[in-house]
Design a protein around this motif. Structure first.
Motif, PDB file in Angstrom:
ATOM      1  N   UNK A  25       0.813  -1.218   0.000  1.00 27.85           N
ATOM      2  CA  UNK A  25       0.000   0.000   0.000  1.00 27.85           C
ATOM      3  C   UNK A  25       0.848   1.271   0.000  1.00 27.85           C
ATOM      4  N   UNK A  26       2.098   1.181   0.444  1.00 28.24           N
ATOM      5  CA  UNK A  26       3.009   2.328   0.445  1.00 28.24           C
ATOM      6  C   UNK A  26       4.323   1.892  -0.195  1.00 28.24           C
ATOM      7  N   UNK A  27       5.064   2.880  -0.687  1.00 24.98           N
ATOM      8  CA  UNK A  27       6.305   2.570  -1.388  1.00 24.98           C
ATOM      9  C   UNK A  27       7.400   2.103  -0.436  1.00 24.98           C
ATOM     10  N   UNK A  28       7.570   2.825   0.666  1.00 31.71           N
ATOM     11  CA  UNK A  28       8.570   2.490   1.670  1.00 31.71           C
ATOM     12  C   UNK A  28       7.965   2.784   3.040  1.00 31.71           C
ATOM     13  N   UNK A  29       7.586   1.747   3.759  1.00 32.31           N
ATOM     14  CA  UNK A  29       6.831   1.975   4.996  1.00 32.31           C
ATOM     15  C   UNK A  29       7.660   2.676   6.073  1.00 32.31           C
ATOM     16  N   UNK A  30       8.980   2.453   6.117  1.00 32.77           N
ATOM     17  CA  UNK A  30       9.813   3.123   7.111  1.00 32.77           C
ATOM     18  C   UNK A  30       9.893   4.624   6.836  1.00 32.77           C
ATOM     19  N   UNK A  31      10.077   5.001   5.593  1.00 29.37           N
ATOM     20  CA  UNK A  31      10.089   6.415   5.222  1.00 29.37           C
ATOM     21  C   UNK A  31       8.706   7.024   5.424  1.00 29.37           C
ATOM     22  N   UNK A  32       7.672   6.250   5.164  1.00 32.09           N
ATOM     23  CA  UNK A  32       6.299   6.711   5.366  1.00 32.09           C
ATOM     24  C   UNK A  32       6.061   7.061   6.833  1.00 32.09           C
ATOM     25  N   UNK A  33       6.573   6.229   7.742  1.00 30.74           N
ATOM     26  CA  UNK A  33       6.433   6.484   9.178  1.00 30.74           C
ATOM     27  C   UNK A  33       7.098   7.806   9.549  1.00 30.74           C
ATOM     28  N   UNK A  34       8.303   8.054   9.042  1.00 24.36           N
ATOM     29  CA  UNK A  34       9.037   9.277   9.379  1.00 24.36           C
ATOM     30  C   UNK A  34       8.318  10.521   8.879  1.00 24.36           C
ATOM     31  N   UNK A  35       7.884  10.486   7.628  1.00 25.01           N
ATOM     32  CA  UNK A  35       7.250  11.670   7.037  1.00 25.01           C
ATOM     33  C   UNK A  35       5.917  11.969   7.706  1.00 25.01           C
ATOM     34  N   UNK A  36       5.095  10.950   7.926  1.00 24.06           N
ATOM     35  CA  UNK A  36       3.785  11.170   8.527  1.00 24.06           C
ATOM     36  C   UNK A  36       3.891  11.577   9.994  1.00 24.06           C
ATOM     37  N   UNK A  37       4.883  11.066  10.697  1.00 23.89           N
ATOM     38  CA  UNK A  37       5.100  11.483  12.088  1.00 23.89           C
ATOM     39  C   UNK A  37       5.473  12.948  12.156  1.00 23.89           C
ATOM     40  N   UNK A  38       6.357  13.380  11.266  1.00 25.12           N
ATOM     41  CA  UNK A  38       6.751  14.782  11.214  1.00 25.12           C
ATOM     42  C   UNK A  38       5.555  15.674  10.909  1.00 25.12           C
ATOM     43  N   UNK A  39       4.714  15.240   9.983  1.00 27.03           N
ATOM     44  CA  UNK A  39       3.519  16.013   9.638  1.00 27.03           C
ATOM     45  C   UNK A  39       2.555  16.094  10.815  1.00 27.03           C
ATOM     46  N   UNK A  40       2.384  14.986  11.540  1.00 28.90           N
ATOM     47  CA  UNK A  40       1.481  14.970  12.694  1.00 28.90           C
ATOM     48  C   UNK A  40       1.984  15.889  13.800  1.00 28.90           C
ATOM     49  N   UNK A  41       3.301  15.916  14.006  1.00 32.69           N
ATOM     50  CA  UNK A  41       3.882  16.785  15.041  1.00 32.69           C
ATOM     51  C   UNK A  41       3.641  18.248  14.695  1.00 32.69           C
ATOM     52  N   UNK A 101      -1.600   7.514  14.597  1.00 33.30           N
ATOM     53  CA  UNK A 101      -2.231   6.226  14.308  1.00 33.30           C
ATOM     54  C   UNK A 101      -3.158   6.325  13.101  1.00 33.30           C
ATOM     55  N   UNK A 102      -3.898   7.404  12.994  1.00 33.29           N
ATOM     56  CA  UNK A 102      -4.800   7.584  11.853  1.00 33.29           C
ATOM     57  C   UNK A 102      -4.023   7.703  10.542  1.00 33.29           C
ATOM     58  N   UNK A 103      -2.857   8.355  10.592  1.00 29.36           N
ATOM     59  CA  UNK A 103      -2.060   8.541   9.384  1.00 29.36           C
ATOM     60  C   UNK A 103      -1.363   7.250   8.953  1.00 29.36           C
ATOM     61  N   UNK A 125      -2.393   4.115   9.604  1.00 23.05           N
ATOM     62  CA  UNK A 125      -3.288   2.970   9.473  1.00 23.05           C
ATOM     63  C   UNK A 125      -3.292   2.418   8.047  1.00 23.05           C
ATOM     64  N   UNK A 126      -3.186   3.283   7.063  1.00 23.77           N
ATOM     65  CA  UNK A 126      -3.215   2.834   5.674  1.00 23.77           C
ATOM     66  C   UNK A 126      -1.970   2.027   5.303  1.00 23.77           C
ATOM     67  N   UNK A 127      -0.896   2.167   6.086  1.00 24.92           N
ATOM     68  CA  UNK A 127       0.324   1.405   5.829  1.00 24.92           C
ATOM     69  C   UNK A 127       0.404   0.151   6.681  1.00 24.92           C
ATOM     70  N   UNK A 128      -0.653  -0.148   7.427  1.00 19.37           N
ATOM     71  CA  UNK A 128      -0.658  -1.339   8.266  1.00 19.37           C
ATOM     72  C   UNK A 128       0.260  -1.235   9.468  1.00 19.37           C
ATOM     73  N   UNK A 129       0.500  -0.016   9.942  1.00 18.01           N
ATOM     74  CA  UNK A 129       1.397   0.220  11.070  1.00 18.01           C
ATOM     75  C   UNK A 129       0.577   0.453  12.337  1.00 18.01           C
ATOM     76  N   UNK A 130       0.952  -0.221  13.418  1.00 17.62           N
ATOM     77  CA  UNK A 130       0.314  -0.032  14.721  1.00 17.62           C
ATOM     78  C   UNK A 130       1.192   0.873  15.581  1.00 17.62           C
ATOM     79  N   UNK A 131       0.596   1.911  16.144  1.00 19.31           N
ATOM     80  CA  UNK A 131       1.310   2.819  17.031  1.00 19.31           C
ATOM     81  C   UNK A 131       1.192   2.296  18.458  1.00 19.31           C
TER      82      UNK A 131
END
Length: 284
Positions: free
Chosen positions: A131-147, A184-186, A188-194
């Motif tokens: 569902x995402x290109x790189x889930x680790x990079x996705x976590x970093x970018x979305x966390x920064x956006x949420x902060x 967590x909402x951001x 969820x689409x990548x199958x990541x649990x916070x």
């Protein structure tokens, strides 16, 4: 949207037994000069060994057959699968991520430095893989956006907004809960649990930190002086009442005012007082 499909593979130990039998078959075929059986046993050996797969604890294997998702192995142990299946290994262990200190504006527009500590893990291997290109990079970018969004939703402290019920620097539980929900909402689409999200660093930006510190110090001094004056007034009132009840000395209004003034100076002063001894009468 597809989700993870658990796959139950074959027992790998049976495949190992078949591979051993194939080796024995090759040996006997060579011994009795049977080339056809040598080839057959060799193909069986390669087929069995190629299909063996080991899955360690807290790991998973995502399987694809010519680009089609067939399932995920979450069990631990030795298994045998179709040798034509492509395998993608994923770790299901919890991971820590500490974001860099980013400069953002709080709700009142003040620049602040903030970072977050995130504990996360993969919950859905299909989403994390496809569902995402790189889930680790996705976590970093979305966390920064949420902060950044969180920091812009609340004031830094009550000095900026006295009516605010929640601030970044005081209501840590509420802020961390809001941050965890937003991330967590951001993800969820990548199958990541916070597992947990909390503020790791919070401070005013250097260009305004000194001014804000002086303001906080001034506010603290004013609050302390207010308490001192309240206490001093109570002590003066108690002293005058005690003198009147015990009839130690009778003071007119002018002398009461002078006594109150002297007591207030003594009690509210920030330096030691210098006593003056009056050798004359009370009215000199």
């Amino acid at each position: 949207m597809k989700t993870e499909k658990t796959l139950s593979p074959y027992n790998g130990y049976f495949a190992v037994a078949c591979a051993i039998a194939a080796v024995v078959g090759i040996a006997f075929s060579l011994l009795y000069e049977q080339p056809i059986w040598v080839i057959v046993c060799f193909i069986i050996l390669v087929f069995e060994l190629k299909g063996l797969i080991i899955v360690s604890p807290n790991n998973a294997q995502v399987l694809l057959l010519f680009g089609k998702y067939t399932g995920t192995i979450n069990e631990n142990g030795l298994f045998w699968i179709n040798p034509l299946l492509k395998r993608i290994g994923l770790s299901l262990k919890a991971r820590n991520f500490e974001s860099e200190k980013v400069k953002v504006n709080d709700k009142m527009g003040n620049p602040i430095l903030i970072s977050v500590i995130l504990v996360w893990r993969i919950k859905d291997t299909f989403k994390a893989s496809f569902e995402v290109n790189n889930y680790e990079q996705f976590v970093k970018v979305q966390t920064d956006s949420a902060v950044r969004k969180l920091a812009g939703s609340f004031p830094y402290d009550h000095f900026e907004d006295e009516r605010a019920s929640v601030t970044l620097s005081t209501n840590f539980d509420d802020i961390n809960n809001a941050l965890e929900k937003e991330i967590a909402e951001r993800l969820e689409m990548a199958g990541i649990e916070v597992v947990e999200a909390r503020i790791g660093y919070l401070a005013y930006a250097p260009e305004i930190a000194h001014s804000m510190l002086r303001r906080q110090q001034a506010s603290a001094i004013v609050a302390a002086r207010h308490k001192i004056v309240e206490g001093a007034v109570g002590m003066v009132e108690s002293a005058l009442k005690l003198l009147s009840e015990k009839q130690i000395i009778n003071l007119d209004e002018e002398r009461k005012a002078a006594m109150v003034s002297n007591l207030m100076v003594v009690l509210c002063g920030d330096r030691e007082t210098q006593p003056i001894v009056n050798t004359g009468t009370l009215y000199q």
